[in-house]
Design a protein around this motif. Structure first.
Motif, PDB file in Angstrom:
ATOM      1  N   ILE A   1      -2.632 -12.407  12.181  1.00  0.00           N
ATOM      2  CA  ILE A   1      -3.115 -11.430  11.468  1.00  0.00           C
ATOM      3  C   ILE A   1      -4.500 -10.851  11.772  1.00  0.00           C
ATOM      4  CG2 ILE A   1      -3.743 -10.599   8.997  1.00  0.00           C
ATOM      5  CD1 ILE A   1      -0.648 -10.814   9.820  1.00  0.00           C
TER       6      ILE A   1
ATOM      7  N   VAL B   1       3.033 -11.012   3.956  1.00  0.00           N
ATOM      8  CA  VAL B   1       1.977 -10.487   4.754  1.00  0.00           C
ATOM      9  C   VAL B   1       0.896  -9.644   3.622  1.00  0.00           C
ATOM     10  CG1 VAL B   1       2.981  -8.096   5.068  1.00  0.00           C
ATOM     11  CG2 VAL B   1       1.425  -9.278   6.803  1.00  0.00           C
ATOM     12  N   ASN B   2       1.325  -9.281   2.462  1.00  0.00           N
ATOM     13  CA  ASN B   2       0.413  -8.802   1.561  1.00  0.00           C
ATOM     14  C   ASN B   2      -0.694  -9.776   1.111  1.00  0.00           C
ATOM     15  OD1 ASN B   2       1.480  -6.127   1.632  1.00  0.00           O
ATOM     16  ND2 ASN B   2       3.331  -7.041   0.277  1.00  0.00           N
TER      17      ASN B   2
ATOM     18  N   LEU C   1      -3.254  -9.822   4.167  1.00  0.00           N
ATOM     19  CA  LEU C   1      -3.667  -8.770   4.959  1.00  0.00           C
ATOM     20  C   LEU C   1      -4.513  -7.996   3.982  1.00  0.00           C
ATOM     21  CD1 LEU C   1      -2.570  -7.157   7.343  1.00  0.00           C
ATOM     22  CD2 LEU C   1      -1.217  -5.822   5.763  1.00  0.00           C
TER      23      LEU C   1
ATOM     24  N   ALA D   1       5.280   1.449   3.698  1.00  0.00           N
ATOM     25  CA  ALA D   1       4.822   0.498   2.870  1.00  0.00           C
ATOM     26  C   ALA D   1       5.183   1.180   1.504  1.00  0.00           C
ATOM     27  CB  ALA D   1       3.141   0.313   3.030  1.00  0.00           C
TER      28      ALA D   1
ATOM     29  N   GLU E   1       5.732  -4.539   2.888  1.00  0.00           N
ATOM     30  CA  GLU E   1       5.342  -3.673   4.195  1.00  0.00           C
ATOM     31  C   GLU E   1       6.343  -3.730   5.197  1.00  0.00           C
ATOM     32  OE1 GLU E   1       1.236  -2.484   3.381  1.00  0.00           O
ATOM     33  OE2 GLU E   1       1.800  -2.648   5.434  1.00  0.00           O
ATOM     34  N   ASP E   2       6.545  -2.766   5.679  1.00  0.00           N
ATOM     35  CA  ASP E   2       7.325  -3.005   7.126  1.00  0.00           C
ATOM     36  C   ASP E   2       6.440  -3.233   8.482  1.00  0.00           C
ATOM     37  OD1 ASP E   2       9.138  -2.762   9.566  1.00  0.00           O
ATOM     38  OD2 ASP E   2      10.239  -1.061   8.699  1.00  0.00           O
ATOM     39  N   TYR E   3       6.104  -4.292   8.389  1.00  0.00           N
ATOM     40  CA  TYR E   3       4.910  -4.521   9.485  1.00  0.00           C
ATOM     41  C   TYR E   3       5.199  -4.201  10.974  1.00  0.00           C
ATOM     42  CZ  TYR E   3       0.529  -6.746  10.961  1.00  0.00           C
ATOM     43  OH  TYR E   3      -0.608  -7.078  11.260  1.00  0.00           O
ATOM     44  N   LYS E   4       6.442  -4.363  11.129  1.00  0.00           N
ATOM     45  CA  LYS E   4       6.767  -4.111  12.480  1.00  0.00           C
ATOM     46  C   LYS E   4       6.695  -2.591  12.993  1.00  0.00           C
ATOM     47  CE  LYS E   4       7.929  -8.308  14.085  1.00  0.00           C
ATOM     48  NZ  LYS E   4       7.030  -8.767  15.099  1.00  0.00           N
TER      49      LYS E   4
ATOM     50  N   GLU F   1       3.247  -1.661  13.233  1.00  0.00           N
ATOM     51  CA  GLU F   1       2.616  -1.926  14.533  1.00  0.00           C
ATOM     52  C   GLU F   1       3.201  -1.056  15.463  1.00  0.00           C
ATOM     53  OE1 GLU F   1       3.995  -6.310  14.949  1.00  0.00           O
ATOM     54  OE2 GLU F   1       1.901  -6.826  14.960  1.00  0.00           O
TER      55      GLU F   1
ATOM     56  N   LEU G   1      -5.914  -1.950   9.876  1.00  0.00           N
ATOM     57  CA  LEU G   1      -4.790  -2.756   9.337  1.00  0.00           C
ATOM     58  C   LEU G   1      -5.228  -4.198   9.241  1.00  0.00           C
ATOM     59  CD1 LEU G   1      -1.966  -2.627   8.381  1.00  0.00           C
ATOM     60  CD2 LEU G   1      -1.308  -3.018  10.584  1.00  0.00           C
ATOM     61  N   SER G   2      -5.540  -4.684  10.161  1.00  0.00           N
ATOM     62  CA  SER G   2      -5.880  -6.289  10.259  1.00  0.00           C
ATOM     63  C   SER G   2      -6.727  -6.378  11.654  1.00  0.00           C
ATOM     64  CB  SER G   2      -4.558  -7.060  10.433  1.00  0.00           C
ATOM     65  OG  SER G   2      -4.016  -6.999  11.963  1.00  0.00           O
TER      66      SER G   2
END
Length: 346
Positions: free
Chosen positions: A43, A173-174, A177, A214, A235-238, A241, A274-275
């Motif tokens: 992260i 992740v929330n 993040l 998100a 979150e759909d982090y993939k 990204e 984002l991070s």
């Protein structure tokens, strides 16, 4: 002609409480040291500020509390009184209530009345959308100064009883993040020492056919009585990204074309926040040869609609000197909005 230009006179921020580092989060949720190392490596966010007491679960600051403080500081930095403001615009994904609108609560607390007010419901790009609305008001000639606010209190969605060891990645992740904050900026048709001229600014919905990246839910009594509920935040982090860097490249190209700049003309880059890790990846991909990054996410977390204004505050505090140029990029991943701005120091 100066009367057709818009200038950012000041920017200010408000952060709740002391910084909460990854070790403190690990202790609170019973995670082992390997989890802390995972956050650092994947992260890249070292700390964040939370408007929530992690021990008691009590909300320590509302969005209105933070936005009031940021707005007051921005007005003071611009040398203006509340009576000098012609409109107030707030961008947020997490208003305190559905009604009354948080923007109107903040205006009341600041002593602002008899003006137009707008509250924009959006993810991270909401602050840029608010800047866009303010700019259009000023370009129309119907006002000389607009107070822009942006912020989010995301910790209110935390379930402090959750077992993070059993939590799906889209929810986990929330907890690492995000951070809570508010920011403010004052826009005017009249420049001032230390201000920046807006050379380009746009926001554009590009969500056609794209699944949300998100989601924030809100529930009514009938929802609560209906059985199992979706997680309040996911979150759909993939997907984020994959899509945010490409959209950031598109924004940069449009800003440079509109401003008539070359990549080597840019002195400061305010990249998507984002991070900590993703910010580095995006900045490297944008490949501006001489630009210095203006980044706050590693220390303040992803504070949603506050993040752009926190970056602006840092840029205006001596970095964006006369003649220097900056570009800012923000991508909203809930239903995908790309946005950005180009500034030149006065």
């Amino acid at each position: 002609m100066t009367g057709r230009d818009v200038h950012i006179l000041s920017a200010a921020s408000a952060l709740p409480g002391p910084a909460v580092d990854n070790a403190a989060l690990a202790r609170r949720f019973g995670m082992d040291p390997l989890w802390e190392q995972w956050v650092e490596a994947f992260i890249g966010t070292r700390s964040r500020h939370l408007a929530l007491d992690l021990e008691s679960g009590r909300l320590t600051d509302t969005l209105a509390d933070l936005a009031e403080r940021a707005g007051r500081r921005a007005l003071e930095a611009a040398g203006l009184a509340p009576s000098d403001v012609d409109a107030v615009v707030l961008g947020t994904a997490t208003p305190d209530r559905l009604m009354p609108a948080t923007v109107n609560v903040v205006a009341d607390r600041l002593g602002i009345d008899q003006v137009r007010s707008f509250q924009l419901q959006s993810g991270c790009s909401g602050a840029v959308q608010a800047l866009d609305v303010a700019r259009q008001i000023l370009l129309s000639g119907d006002g000389r100064r607009v107070l822009v606010l942006g912020g989010d209190v995301i910790a209110r969605f935390y379930d402090l009883a959750v077992d993070l060891k059993r939590t799906a990645p889209a929810e986990l992740v929330n907890y690492v993040l995000f951070g809570d904050a508010a920011g403010a900026a004052v826009l005017s048709t009249e420049p001032a020492p230390g201000s920046a001229r807006v050379r380009a600014l746009f926001t554009r919905l590009v969500g056609l056919g794209r699944e949300p990246g998100a989601v924030l839910e809100w529930y009514s009594p009938s929802d609560l009585a209906g059985g199992e509920l979706a997680p309040p935040a996911s979150e759909d982090y993939k997907a984020i990204e994959e899509q945010v860097p490409a959209l950031a490249e598109e924004v940069l190209k449009e800003l440079l074309d509109t401003a008539g700049w070359r990549p080597e003309d840019v002195d400061l880059l305010l990249p998507p926040q984002l991070s900590g890790r993703m910010t580095g990846v995006i900045s490297k991909r944008l490949a501006l040869p001489t630009a210095e990054d203006v980044s706050v996410v590693a220390e303040a977390g992803n504070s949603g609609n506050a993040i752009v204004l926190l970056q602006l505050e840092r840029a205006l505090a001596g970095l964006l000197r006369p003649g220097r140029r900056a570009v800012g990029i923000s991508i909203e991943s809930s239903k995908w909005i790309k946005s950005g701005f180009a500034l030149e120091g006065n």
